[in-house]
Enzyme design. Structure first.
Site, PDB file in Angstrom:
ATOM      1  N   SER A 115      15.520 -14.126   4.840  1.00 36.42           N
ATOM      2  CA  SER A 115      16.407 -14.390   6.204  1.00 36.42           C
ATOM      3  C   SER A 115      16.360 -15.375   6.613  1.00 36.42           C
ATOM      4  O   SER A 115      15.380 -16.171   6.578  1.00 36.42           O
ATOM      5  CB  SER A 115      16.387 -13.176   6.273  1.00 36.42           C
ATOM      6  OG  SER A 115      16.930 -12.935   8.049  1.00 36.42           O
ATOM      7  N   TYR A 144       9.699  -7.580  10.929  1.00 32.24           N
ATOM      8  CA  TYR A 144      10.901  -8.514  10.047  1.00 32.24           C
ATOM      9  C   TYR A 144      11.184  -9.947   9.777  1.00 32.24           C
ATOM     10  O   TYR A 144      11.163 -10.269   8.638  1.00 32.24           O
ATOM     11  CB  TYR A 144      12.138  -7.764  10.764  1.00 32.24           C
ATOM     12  CG  TYR A 144      13.034  -8.000   9.795  1.00 32.24           C
ATOM     13  CD1 TYR A 144      13.797  -7.761   8.541  1.00 32.24           C
ATOM     14  CD2 TYR A 144      14.477  -9.588  10.122  1.00 32.24           C
ATOM     15  CE1 TYR A 144      15.103  -7.928   8.246  1.00 32.24           C
ATOM     16  CE2 TYR A 144      15.662  -9.882   9.120  1.00 32.24           C
ATOM     17  CZ  TYR A 144      15.929  -8.456   8.380  1.00 32.24           C
ATOM     18  OH  TYR A 144      16.494  -9.134   7.593  1.00 32.24           O
TER      19      TYR A 144
END
Length: 272
Positions: A144, A163
């Site tokens: 990401s 995350y």
């Protein structure tokens, strides 16, 4: 598919029931790959497989698996190791762990780490011996853009310690792995998309309409950018990045930091 004798290349895509994973499966099937699609939702997978088989003259196999569970992960590892024509592995499985760390259920944090760290590591390890022996192959690890956001607080971006940290592992792992694989004919890539038009945001309780339309990318464009990036030799692919010097500047800063901190003496400010 592992027992087939034909020469058609195969690919395995995790998290393939929707979003980026489904887009990869569609594109690879279009490009003539037999595709093994892996995800937790059987109905979604089987419907997607049916659609792909109706559209493309390739074989589509379905594996229903939760890669955060050891037995399911080992089953997929075994399948990868048995694939005699595995040309591509796409490690895409994951979900958004957006939440303040102190509020994040430890079991959810562990599940996320299993998917983004353990599963990526083990499935990559399962694929490499065959790829190296054949002298070609590619592995795409979906990370990401938020993996680069450690120095940015949570006032403008989601609370994301677990995350972003798990996705940062993917970037470092992929960079160093590529250096080990130089000369083998096998390439790896860390794919770092930004906001993508998928179910991802709804699953973490974020209204997808909150984002300006101009920053939301289609999953098929992400898959296209990744596959083109592989051909260009990009170890880190950021689909929206026009100026590749941005990455070069980050990497040069890392090398300079590493060189300038190479000392057996503590810095002056730590001396009393």
């Amino acid at each position: 598919m592992a027992t087939n004798t034909h020469k058609r290349p195969s690919a395995l895509v995790t998290g393939a029931s929707s979003g980026i994973g489904a887009a990869f499966a569609e594109r690879l099937a279009h490009d003539g790959y037999d595709v093994v699609i892996v995800a937790r939702r059987r109905e979604r997978l089987e419907a997607h497989a049916k659609q792909l088989q109706a559209s493309h003259n390739v074989e589509i196999d379905v594996i229903v698996a939760d890669l955060s569970k050891s037995d399911d992960l080992h089953s997929v590892e075994k399948r990868i190791a048995e694939e005699t024509h595995l040309e591509m592995l796409v490690n895409n499985a994951g979900f958004g762990g957006y939440r303040a760390f102190i509020e994040l259920d430890p079991d959810k944090a562990e599940e996320l780490i299993h998917l983004k760290v353990l599963a990526v590591t083990r499935l990559t390890r399962a694929a490499l011996p065959g790829m190296i022996a054949r002298g070609h192959g590619s592995i795409i690890n979906v990370s990401s853009r938020l993996a680069f956001s450690g120095s940015i607080g949570s006032s403008q971006l989601p609370q994301r310690a677990t995350y972003a940290g798990a996705n940062a592992f993917i970037i470092t792992f992929t960079q160093l792995l590529q250096s080990e694989l130089d000369g083998t004919g096998v390439n790896v890539q860390a794919l770092c998309p930004g906001v993508v038009q998928t179910e991802f945001h709804e699953q973490v309780g974020i209204d997808p309409n909150r984002y300006p339309a101009g920053i939301v990318m289609k999953p098929e464009d992400v898959a296209q950018a990744s596959l083109t990036g592989l051909r260009l030799g990009e170890v880190i692919c950021v689909p929206a990045m026009e100026d590749t010097n941005l990455l070069k500047q980050i990497q040069e800063s890392e090398r300079r930091f590493f060189e300038l901190t190479r000392s057996g003496y503590v810095a002056e400010r730590y001396r009393s």
